[in-house]
Design a protein around this motif. Structure first.
Motif, PDB file in Angstrom:
ATOM      1  N   TYR A 201       0.830  -1.205   0.000  1.00 36.12           N
ATOM      2  CA  TYR A 201       0.000   0.000   0.000  1.00 36.12           C
ATOM      3  C   TYR A 201       0.868   1.260   0.000  1.00 36.12           C
ATOM      4  O   TYR A 201       1.926   1.314   0.616  1.00 36.12           O
ATOM      5  N   LEU A 202       0.377   2.253  -0.715  1.00 34.13           N
ATOM      6  CA  LEU A 202       0.943   3.596  -0.692  1.00 34.13           C
ATOM      7  C   LEU A 202      -0.228   4.558  -0.614  1.00 34.13           C
ATOM      8  O   LEU A 202      -1.395   4.144  -0.641  1.00 34.13           O
ATOM      9  N   THR A 203       0.069   5.841  -0.505  1.00 32.87           N
ATOM     10  CA  THR A 203      -0.989   6.852  -0.439  1.00 32.87           C
ATOM     11  C   THR A 203      -0.721   7.952  -1.457  1.00 32.87           C
ATOM     12  O   THR A 203       0.399   8.473  -1.528  1.00 32.87           O
ATOM     13  N   LEU A 204      -1.725   8.256  -2.260  1.00 32.88           N
ATOM     14  CA  LEU A 204      -1.726   9.490  -3.049  1.00 32.88           C
ATOM     15  C   LEU A 204      -3.128  10.068  -2.936  1.00 32.88           C
ATOM     16  O   LEU A 204      -4.109   9.400  -3.261  1.00 32.88           O
ATOM     17  N   HIS A 205      -3.213  11.288  -2.411  1.00 36.05           N
ATOM     18  CA  HIS A 205      -4.521  11.926  -2.258  1.00 36.05           C
ATOM     19  C   HIS A 205      -4.944  12.532  -3.596  1.00 36.05           C
ATOM     20  O   HIS A 205      -4.300  13.442  -4.109  1.00 36.05           O
ATOM     21  N   VAL A 250       3.092  -4.529  -9.956  1.00 36.52           N
ATOM     22  CA  VAL A 250       1.816  -4.364 -10.649  1.00 36.52           C
ATOM     23  C   VAL A 250       1.021  -3.295  -9.913  1.00 36.52           C
ATOM     24  O   VAL A 250       0.623  -3.478  -8.756  1.00 36.52           O
ATOM     25  N   ALA A 251       0.798  -2.174 -10.561  1.00 39.36           N
ATOM     26  CA  ALA A 251       0.119  -1.044  -9.927  1.00 39.36           C
ATOM     27  C   ALA A 251      -1.389  -1.133 -10.145  1.00 39.36           C
ATOM     28  O   ALA A 251      -1.855  -1.529 -11.215  1.00 39.36           O
ATOM     29  N   VAL A 252      -2.138  -0.760  -9.124  1.00 40.52           N
ATOM     30  CA  VAL A 252      -3.588  -0.647  -9.255  1.00 40.52           C
ATOM     31  C   VAL A 252      -3.913   0.825  -9.465  1.00 40.52           C
ATOM     32  O   VAL A 252      -3.850   1.627  -8.538  1.00 40.52           O
ATOM     33  N   GLY A 253      -4.193   1.182 -10.713  1.00 37.12           N
ATOM     34  CA  GLY A 253      -4.622   2.539 -11.018  1.00 37.12           C
ATOM     35  C   GLY A 253      -3.511   3.513 -11.333  1.00 37.12           C
ATOM     36  O   GLY A 253      -2.340   3.319 -10.979  1.00 37.12           O
ATOM     37  N   THR A 254      -3.914   4.598 -11.979  1.00 36.77           N
ATOM     38  CA  THR A 254      -2.956   5.616 -12.411  1.00 36.77           C
ATOM     39  C   THR A 254      -2.368   6.387 -11.234  1.00 36.77           C
ATOM     40  O   THR A 254      -1.252   6.900 -11.319  1.00 36.77           O
ATOM     41  N   THR A 255      -3.089   6.455 -10.101  1.00 31.50           N
ATOM     42  CA  THR A 255      -2.520   7.171  -8.945  1.00 31.50           C
ATOM     43  C   THR A 255      -1.349   6.400  -8.353  1.00 31.50           C
ATOM     44  O   THR A 255      -0.342   7.004  -7.950  1.00 31.50           O
ATOM     45  N   SER A 256      -1.471   5.073  -8.308  1.00 30.94           N
ATOM     46  CA  SER A 256      -0.342   4.258  -7.839  1.00 30.94           C
ATOM     47  C   SER A 256       0.829   4.360  -8.809  1.00 30.94           C
ATOM     48  O   SER A 256       1.994   4.450  -8.396  1.00 30.94           O
TER      49      SER A 256
END
Length: 342
Positions: A201-205, A250-256
């Motif tokens: 997990y990471l965070t991008l608001h 493997v990223a989930v979504g463009t924010t990741s």
């Protein structure tokens, strides 16, 4: 590059208005950009695209109930604020309607005065910096007074606001959901983990600028908005270990993707714990440093998100995949279907 190079025809009836009853029952278009192949599938089959030793990277941001309805005490005129980002303390950048009535010093009252805002600064395009005053804890006050800020292309009322949150949403701060993650259920994540895939997990608001079409003709002239991100040392270590062992990120979504590539670009391909603001613009010609594959929803024509997917898989092939999705009546945008790009 011209913005029109990323345009495509999208019938309005394909814009999903409500989420499916079961999160992981949406369609999944699997595209292999190296072999130029497309396969129609369903999202719960994404597990077949993940290998033991891979890392599945998800954005655990949580959407704030960021739309507030209030009034100006002096005129009783209705005012709507959409919280975009916390600048410092109780100061927030907001989008205001009607903005022309809100000059520096203007006051707004919400919920019979339980929450008050004073305009500190006027920004362009209806933006304002306001400072809030209240009793108690701000997030609790916001939960009681605010509404979920659904995108403008969704006209149906959302019965359950949790359906606009991922099942792993944790860190409050977004003005919009990282919608690629909406397809996951807790059960599916447990199956993926049991297969030997690392859940990271990471965070991008997420800011609203993510979804806006590019308004300039020349793509290079577009200025990206800034968004706050955070990657912990624990997550960074897992990703380094995965890469070292030959696994895929493997990223989930463009924010990741944007978070991982911001860090990869900053540290020359190394993955380090980091926090900050990113305005990275990933478009064709960009060389990926961290991400090996990803899932994402189907995005707005001429948006920076279509450009990002095109940077990875090639513009012509991506537009071909979008045409296939339209022909096969995939559902588009926030509550729509997904693609897996490898």
């Amino acid at each position: 590059m011209n913005t029109n190079d990323f345009d495509f025809e999208l019938p309005e009836e394909l814009i999903a208005q409500t989420p499916l009853e079961q999160r992981d029952s949406s369609k999944l278009l699997i595209i292999d950009h190296e072999n130029k192949t497309m396969v129609d599938s369903h999202f719960d089959q994404i597990i077949d695209q993940l290998n033991p030793g891979d890392a599945l990277v998800m954005n655990n941001t949580r959407v704030l109930p960021a739309r507030l309805h209030g009034e100006k005490p002096d005129t009783h005129g209705h005012v709507e604020l959409l919280l975009l980002k916390n600048t410092q303390g109780d100061d927030w950048e907001v989008l205001a309607k009607p903005a022309k009535r809100l000059k520096v010093g203007s006051q707004i009252s919400f919920g019979d005065g339980r929450l008050k805002a004073t305009v500190l600064e006027e920004l362009e395009h209806g933006g304002r910096i306001v400072t809030f005053s209240y009793e108690g804890i701000f997030l609790e006050v916001l939960e009681s007074l605010g509404e979920m800020p659904l995108p403008p292309y969704i006209h149906e009322k959302l019965e359950d606001s949790e359906r606009y949150q991922t099942v792993y949403a944790k860190e409050n701060g977004s003005a919009a959901a990282p919608t690629a993650g909406l397809h996951f259920t807790q059960e599916l994540l447990e199956k993926i983990q049991a297969k030997g895939v690392h859940l990271v997990y990471l965070t991008l608001h997420v800011g609203l600028g993510t979804f806006r079409p590019v308004s300039v003709d020349n793509v290079d002239a577009h200025e990206m908005h800034s968004e706050f991100y955070h990657l912990s040392e624990e997550s960074a270590q897992i990703l380094r270990d995965v890469k070292k062992a030959g696994g895929r990120v493997v990223a989930v979504g463009t924010t990741s993707i944007r978070t991982l590539e911001t860090i990869g670009s900053k540290f020359k391909g190394d993955i380090q714990a980091d926090s900050g603001w990113t305005n990275i613009f990933i478009k064709p010609g960009y060389q990926f440093t961290v991400v090996d594959a990803f899932s994402t929803n189907f995005h707005l024509p001429k948006s920076t998100l279509v450009m990002l997917v095109s940077a990875f898989a090639g513009r012509e092939f991506v537009l071909e995949a979008y045409k296939h999705a339209v022909d096969e009546k995939y559902r588009f945008f926030s509550f729509g279907d997904a693609m897996f790009v490898k």
